[in-house]
Scaffold this motif. Structure first.
Motif, PDB file in Angstrom:
ATOM      1  N   PRO A 207     -57.986  17.275  46.230  1.00 61.56           N
ATOM      2  CA  PRO A 207     -59.414  17.606  46.059  1.00 61.56           C
ATOM      3  C   PRO A 207     -60.088  16.636  45.096  1.00 61.56           C
ATOM      4  CG  PRO A 207     -58.048  19.103  44.762  1.00 61.56           C
ATOM      5  CD  PRO A 207     -57.109  18.273  45.587  1.00 61.56           C
ATOM      6  N   GLY A 208     -61.389  16.416  45.284  1.00 59.64           N
ATOM      7  CA  GLY A 208     -62.153  15.605  44.343  1.00 59.64           C
ATOM      8  C   GLY A 208     -62.324  16.344  43.022  1.00 59.64           C
ATOM      9  N   PHE A 209     -62.752  15.598  41.997  1.00 61.38           N
ATOM     10  CA  PHE A 209     -62.840  16.197  40.671  1.00 61.38           C
ATOM     11  C   PHE A 209     -63.934  17.262  40.567  1.00 61.38           C
ATOM     12  CE2 PHE A 209     -60.312  12.487  39.319  1.00 61.38           C
ATOM     13  CZ  PHE A 209     -59.327  13.166  38.614  1.00 61.38           C
ATOM     14  N   LEU A 210     -64.996  17.136  41.356  1.00 66.81           N
ATOM     15  CA  LEU A 210     -66.022  18.179  41.364  1.00 66.81           C
ATOM     16  C   LEU A 210     -65.436  19.490  41.901  1.00 66.81           C
ATOM     17  CD1 LEU A 210     -68.902  19.114  40.914  1.00 66.81           C
ATOM     18  CD2 LEU A 210     -69.489  18.247  43.200  1.00 66.81           C
ATOM     19  N   ILE A 211     -64.619  19.381  42.953  1.00 69.12           N
ATOM     20  CA  ILE A 211     -63.961  20.564  43.517  1.00 69.12           C
ATOM     21  C   ILE A 211     -62.995  21.163  42.495  1.00 69.12           C
ATOM     22  CG2 ILE A 211     -62.344  21.359  45.294  1.00 69.12           C
ATOM     23  CD1 ILE A 211     -63.607  19.286  47.176  1.00 69.12           C
ATOM     24  N   VAL A 212     -62.267  20.294  41.781  1.00 67.81           N
ATOM     25  CA  VAL A 212     -61.331  20.755  40.746  1.00 67.81           C
ATOM     26  C   VAL A 212     -62.089  21.522  39.652  1.00 67.81           C
ATOM     27  CG1 VAL A 212     -59.763  20.012  38.904  1.00 67.81           C
ATOM     28  CG2 VAL A 212     -59.609  18.971  41.177  1.00 67.81           C
ATOM     29  N   LEU A 213     -63.241  21.000  39.248  1.00 68.41           N
ATOM     30  CA  LEU A 213     -64.055  21.678  38.229  1.00 68.41           C
ATOM     31  C   LEU A 213     -64.467  23.071  38.690  1.00 68.41           C
ATOM     32  CD1 LEU A 213     -66.364  18.751  37.052  1.00 68.41           C
ATOM     33  CD2 LEU A 213     -64.794  20.020  35.587  1.00 68.41           C
ATOM     34  N   LEU A 214     -65.004  23.146  39.905  1.00 63.28           N
ATOM     35  CA  LEU A 214     -65.463  24.433  40.436  1.00 63.28           C
ATOM     36  C   LEU A 214     -64.301  25.411  40.623  1.00 63.28           C
ATOM     37  CD1 LEU A 214     -68.043  23.172  43.095  1.00 63.28           C
ATOM     38  CD2 LEU A 214     -68.562  24.332  40.947  1.00 63.28           C
ATOM     39  N   ALA A 215     -63.205  24.921  41.193  1.00 62.19           N
ATOM     40  CA  ALA A 215     -62.048  25.781  41.438  1.00 62.19           C
ATOM     41  C   ALA A 215     -61.433  26.260  40.126  1.00 62.19           C
ATOM     42  CB  ALA A 215     -60.999  25.027  42.262  1.00 62.19           C
ATOM     43  N   GLY A 216     -61.357  25.382  39.128  1.00 61.27           N
ATOM     44  CA  GLY A 216     -60.806  25.755  37.835  1.00 61.27           C
ATOM     45  C   GLY A 216     -61.649  26.813  37.139  1.00 61.27           C
ATOM     46  N   GLY A 217     -62.966  26.626  37.156  1.00 59.44           N
ATOM     47  CA  GLY A 217     -63.857  27.607  36.543  1.00 59.44           C
ATOM     48  C   GLY A 217     -63.794  28.945  37.247  1.00 59.44           C
ATOM     49  N   PHE A 218     -63.789  28.924  38.580  1.00 54.62           N
ATOM     50  CA  PHE A 218     -63.720  30.162  39.363  1.00 54.62           C
ATOM     51  C   PHE A 218     -62.398  30.878  39.118  1.00 54.62           C
ATOM     52  CE2 PHE A 218     -62.423  32.331  43.313  1.00 54.62           C
ATOM     53  CZ  PHE A 218     -63.466  33.234  43.435  1.00 54.62           C
ATOM     54  N   ALA A 219     -61.301  30.115  39.077  1.00 60.00           N
ATOM     55  CA  ALA A 219     -59.978  30.713  38.844  1.00 60.00           C
ATOM     56  C   ALA A 219     -59.920  31.386  37.479  1.00 60.00           C
ATOM     57  CB  ALA A 219     -58.892  29.639  38.949  1.00 60.00           C
ATOM     58  N   GLY A 220     -60.522  30.747  36.470  1.00 61.46           N
ATOM     59  CA  GLY A 220     -60.529  31.323  35.128  1.00 61.46           C
ATOM     60  C   GLY A 220     -61.293  32.632  35.059  1.00 61.46           C
ATOM     61  N   VAL A 221     -62.457  32.673  35.699  1.00 65.17           N
ATOM     62  CA  VAL A 221     -63.275  33.891  35.701  1.00 65.17           C
ATOM     63  C   VAL A 221     -62.560  35.016  36.436  1.00 65.17           C
ATOM     64  CG1 VAL A 221     -65.413  34.923  36.572  1.00 65.17           C
ATOM     65  CG2 VAL A 221     -65.475  32.678  35.484  1.00 65.17           C
TER      66      VAL A 221
END
Length: 302
Positions: A207-221
């Motif tokens: 995944p691109g880094f933008l996807i990683v950012l979104l996925a990481g934030g969503f996973a944390g929440v």
């Protein structure tokens, strides 16, 4: 390499990469713990006002040493253990460590990583929570010299607990922490993997880094949303000192808390957990992925 990448990812959210995360995030954690363990606060702002009125700014940073010392180790264990458990599961089920894992494999590896993390971090969690709930009125409020607190710092807190409660005192609330971290870690890595797979275009390996950012934030929440009830119980069990002995165990703590304060008590601090989780886990995952890709490109191919 995953252990190192995880440690760097954790450090990126701590003071080593700039103290903004700790400076902003730790006071929120202190307020969350106080709201969860004490029922005389009417809400977030009331707790903030009362803490500042009686203890000034230092009141928000009690126990910060334990948090700073643990942040890299916690992240390292979480990511390193997850990757190693996942490779082991894939090797046992499919005959190859690099085989594509199923959602069940990811969940099991995440839960196992959560258990490893809980066993390692419980003593620092106890020290942090005890420090955060300790009352030390500021001298400007009492107009008297500051009295000597029971715990003079995180390490002193650990020594006092061992002296008064034995080594078992360092593992108070471990049952709740295991429940919290096993379930939260399973959903954490599963949701991150699922969002990355969903958003990554066909034909791309990673995944691109933008996807990683979104996925990481969503996973944390999502993970903290699931973890909050056990987070409340963990904090309550860990503040239960030897001379109090209010709770006989996990089930008793849940039953007594709900009986006295209603089911809503299990969701105290939910909003604070989720607010902190999104930006912090965005940074953790993008740093982790960045380190792995850097080493893969510049070191492993040499």
């Amino acid at each position: 390499m995953d252990f190192i990448a995880g440690a760097i990812g954790g450090t990126a959210c701590g003071p080593a990469a700039g103290g903004l995360s700790t400076a902003v995030g730790y006071p929120l954690d202190t307020v969350k713990v106080r709201i969860q363990t004490e029922n005389h606060y009417r809400g977030f702002w009331h707790c903030v006002q009362e803490t500042y009125r009686t203890e000034k700014v230092p009141g928000f940073y009690k126990g910060v040493t334990a948090s700073v010392l643990a942040v890299s180790a916690v992240s390292s264990v979480s990511f390193g253990a997850y990757k190693n458990f996942l490779c082991t599961i894939c090797k046992l089920r499919y005959g190859a460590a690099d085989a594509k894992p199923s959602k069940l494999d990811v969940s099991l590896a995440g839960a196992a990583a959560g258990a490893s993390r809980a066993v390692l971090t419980n003593p620092s969690e106890v020290a942090k929570v005890r420090m955060q709930t300790q009352r030390n009125p500021h001298p400007s409020i009492t107009h008297q010299p500051a009295s000597k607190p029971k715990y003079r710092g995180s390490l002193h807190c650990l020594k006092v607990i061992i002296k008064e409660e034995g080594f078992g005192g360092l593992y108070k609330g471990c049952s709740a922490l295991l429940c919290r971290d096993c379930s939260a870690s399973a959903i954490y890595f599963l949701s991150y993997s699922a969002v990355c797979d969903w958003l990554t275009p066909d034909g791309r390996n990673k995944p691109g880094f933008l996807i990683v950012l979104l996925a990481g934030g969503f996973a944390g929440v999502l993970a903290w949303g699931l973890a909050t009830p056990m987070d409340v119980i963990k904090s309550r069990m860990q503040t239960d000192e030897l001379d109090q002995h209010k709770y006989k165990g996990l089930i008793h703590c849940v039953r007594e808390s709900v009986r006295k304060e209603g089911a809503k008590i299990l969701f105290k601090g939910l909003g604070l957990n989720c607010i902190r989780a999104f930006p912090v886990n965005m940074v953790v995952f993008v740093t982790y992925e960045g380190v792995l890709r850097f080493t893969d490109h510049y070191i492993n191919k040499k």
